[in-house]
Design a protein around this motif. Sequence first.
Motif, PDB file in Angstrom:
ATOM      1  N   LYS A  42       0.814  -1.228   0.000  1.00  0.00           N
ATOM      2  CA  LYS A  42       0.000   0.000   0.000  1.00  0.00           C
ATOM      3  C   LYS A  42       0.846   1.277   0.000  1.00  0.00           C
ATOM      4  N   GLN A  43       2.016   1.192  -0.584  1.00  0.00           N
ATOM      5  CA  GLN A  43       2.875   2.362  -0.650  1.00  0.00           C
ATOM      6  C   GLN A  43       2.790   3.039  -2.010  1.00  0.00           C
ATOM      7  N   SER A  44       2.392   2.268  -3.016  1.00  0.00           N
ATOM      8  CA  SER A  44       2.497   2.767  -4.396  1.00  0.00           C
ATOM      9  C   SER A  44       1.655   4.022  -4.625  1.00  0.00           C
ATOM     10  N   GLY A  45       0.511   4.106  -3.923  1.00  0.00           N
ATOM     11  CA  GLY A  45      -0.361   5.268  -4.110  1.00  0.00           C
ATOM     12  C   GLY A  45       0.387   6.568  -3.861  1.00  0.00           C
ATOM     13  N   SER A  46       1.112   6.621  -2.758  1.00  0.00           N
ATOM     14  CA  SER A  46       1.813   7.872  -2.444  1.00  0.00           C
ATOM     15  C   SER A  46       3.005   8.073  -3.370  1.00  0.00           C
ATOM     16  N   TYR A  47       3.648   6.996  -3.796  1.00  0.00           N
ATOM     17  CA  TYR A  47       4.769   7.129  -4.744  1.00  0.00           C
ATOM     18  C   TYR A  47       4.270   7.691  -6.073  1.00  0.00           C
ATOM     19  N   ILE A  48       3.121   7.169  -6.502  1.00  0.00           N
ATOM     20  CA  ILE A  48       2.568   7.614  -7.783  1.00  0.00           C
ATOM     21  C   ILE A  48       2.225   9.102  -7.711  1.00  0.00           C
ATOM     22  N   MET A  49       1.650   9.491  -6.581  1.00  0.00           N
ATOM     23  CA  MET A  49       1.311  10.907  -6.397  1.00  0.00           C
ATOM     24  C   MET A  49       2.574  11.775  -6.435  1.00  0.00           C
ATOM     25  N   GLU A  50       3.614  11.238  -5.834  1.00  0.00           N
ATOM     26  CA  GLU A  50       4.882  11.957  -5.797  1.00  0.00           C
ATOM     27  C   GLU A  50       5.392  12.178  -7.241  1.00  0.00           C
ATOM     28  N   ALA A  51       5.325  11.109  -8.027  1.00  0.00           N
ATOM     29  CA  ALA A  51       5.785  11.215  -9.415  1.00  0.00           C
ATOM     30  C   ALA A  51       4.897  12.179 -10.196  1.00  0.00           C
TER      31      ALA A  51
END
Lengths: 435, 441
Positions: free
Chosen positions: A77-86
């Motif tokens: 459940k980390q990818s959501g924030s990584y995607i937002m970061e990108a």
Amino acid sequence: MRPSVVTAKAEDVLKDASMIKQKEMMAKHYERLSSAPETGAKVASTFVPGNLNELIMCFDLVNNLPEVNAIQSGLRKQSGSYIMEAERAGHSEDVCTYVKSDIGMMMKGNIGPNGKKLPDPDVLLLSYTGCFTFLKWFELLREQYKCPTIFLQTPYMADGKVTPNMVQYMVKQFKETVIPTLEEVSGVKFDIDRLREYLKKSAQAEDDLVYILETGKNKPSPIDAYFGGIYYIGPIFGAFRGTDDAIDYYKFLREEVDQRLLKGLGPVTPDGPMAEEKYRLVVEGPPNYTSFRQFWKMFYEEGATVVASSYTKVGGTYDYGFRHDPDRPLESLAEYCLGVYTNRSLPMRIDMLSDYINEYEADGLLINSIKSCNSFSAGQLLIMREVEKRTGKPAAFIETDLVDPRYFSAANVKNRLESYFQMVEQKRSGKGAAA
Amino acid sequence: MKTFVGIDLGSTTTKAVMMDEDERILGRGITNSRSNYETACSVATEEAKIDARFTLFRREFGAAGALDDQVEEFLGALERSFRLEQFLEQLGDLEETCVKLVRGERFEKIGDGVKAALAEVFSRLRSEAPAMYAPDADRKSDFFRDIAGSRYLAVAEEVGREAGVSYDVLLNVYDKSIIAVENRPPSGKLNEKFKAAMQRVSQENTGAATILGEKAEHALGIELEETYLVGTGYGRVTLPFSKEHIRSEILCHGLGAHMMYPKTRTVLDIGGQDTKGIQVNPDGIVENFQMNDRCAAGTGRYLGYIADEMNMGLHELGPMALKSKKPARINSTCTVFAGAELRDRLALGEAREDILAGLHRAIILRSMSILSRSGGVADEFTFTGGVAKNEAAVRELKKLVFENYGEVKINIGAESIYTGALGASEFARRAAHGRIEGVEA
């Protein structure tokens, strides 16, 4: 009454012994990777489809797979924030979410699944096998890491066969570019006998993997070849092919599956052993990782087992006879890259899925169309129509994403899945039921 | 008699269809879904039961032969009278709820005045009610909230002014009460209400009313036994139904459309939250389907946003769009962008009807894409769901179907909103007959 909703806590989730073993292996790998700066090991970042793990090991390089990192981020459940970061950095909403998850993770300090920083790669080994996004992805990473990038071009199997020219073309690249660059980066001299040794081990594990995947032909199937399959392919498509660990794992898994087969049991789900096998499906396309459990639950709660899937072939189509061959080391690496699922043309994919439906006696085809994956998704409608026509079995579409939680609409997916299962049931019970 | 009920719990409305053993529709009921599906479900079922009673009356009268005109007149009077009974009952509930709220510190000084004003408001509402249900009266809605609400607000303003009670206080009391009333299924026995209604009708009419009244009494004696119930639609999972009692709306719409138009091969359902393209075989079995993904572009919701944005009623959109002579080219079906695109075009000076016509076309274009993914449009083609009531949408659909698929028979029925519930009731009927594998009656 409706079955009560069971929300399992992490510790309640049931796992096969092999799943635990697989998890331990992955953890071990990530430890090796994150401790590279201390151990002095050099790192090669590369892709899953058609990866050259045996070759990489010949240079004592540690294999880092950005796709797998993205999957791990999705599952945690980390990818959501990584995607937002990108996206905050300007990457478009429509770009492959593996890329954005990876880029976002990098921007946030590149912390891996074990909570430790992943090392910068010493070399980027770009093996193109059907996905053009890979090229752009590594361009972005190259910009960041300023390290050598090797581009291994794998001819696309447009005509559905591997020709001697294709193999020669690739072997030439190995000899002239890939191997010399890896020697230079690693400082280790290439030893073809070492490669042969690894390839021999690969073939051994591959035999067991094929055996396991083909147990899906039994009724009930002792495995789920999509959700369970994700665990099964981890070691062989990741950093373990060519190692004793992989041999041990697949031997262990084979025994476990054999046990279930003997007892006439279905696969083990996170909520326990699968009850009655009501639907046998073939699934095309990658799964959704951010809601993996929830997604799987929608299947097993309805008694649906995936008996074969194309996704478990993205890192090699061993069930079509290919084995790594120590006697033809470089040629066999070339053939491996050429044969992976993503490098196969639409007609080949159609043949494969139709064969699976027939051979595994499935009730139909389900396509999980991935919003951000153009590589997989383009042509899926054609595949669906053609497979339906050839097999006479019903097919349906669901739409999710790889690791972007925003693109998983549970109500929508459930609605379509239930409709599909009921459609299969209706078709099965024949005309009488609808007269 | 044995009855089979199908309930379609849509995002906006909940529909119920009651069927008999011979696959004949006994009654249909509809209500707004609110946030409480359980109430919506029981209200819709009750409405279907009421409608079923009328069907039984007709059957009973049919056996009597002759009296045709009088039968229609009698049934019309009975229905109006029954609806009035129902309305009065809910109005009573609303009054009681409102009065109960007038307590505590806030009302210490003004409580008596407010209570008196409420009594006056409700007394006026009660006295004007019969006129609302008079033979030629035109009601804009059948939902209690709409009818009672608009009148309450008007009357309360007047009464408040006269009595020196703040309108805001009366409004506030109403706002808090209506939700509670709306979420309470109507109490009282249906038959009792029918009897009261019949009494009122026979007092007002003479002649045939007495004979018909007797027959109706007999029909009231027929017990409507709910043998099997099947739920469908987005709200289905929230109901205390077992799995065997739930069917996907895709299958229900497919089967329902097949029952209404047996030659249907393609079904388009544009509902509040989703759009579905469905292909069915000659037996009504779903062969293929496609639906919109998590994005609500091109669904009824899009029209809802547009209506809100333009400060218009949903039902006013179609007629306005029909006035357009030069539809605007609108590319975005994105619900989120709809408002922006609308304002932008208005700012550019484009006519509202042209923009609306363009928006309707955009929705249908999106449906055409879903339809083609499901396998195209085959003869006959049935259009169901709430948007099928929108004439501007229908006009665009007909145009685009003709352009893309040539001459295809298009079915749009007045009862098409009940298609999903109809399919569900047939699934219920079949399940009860043990005709669906794995489903026990």
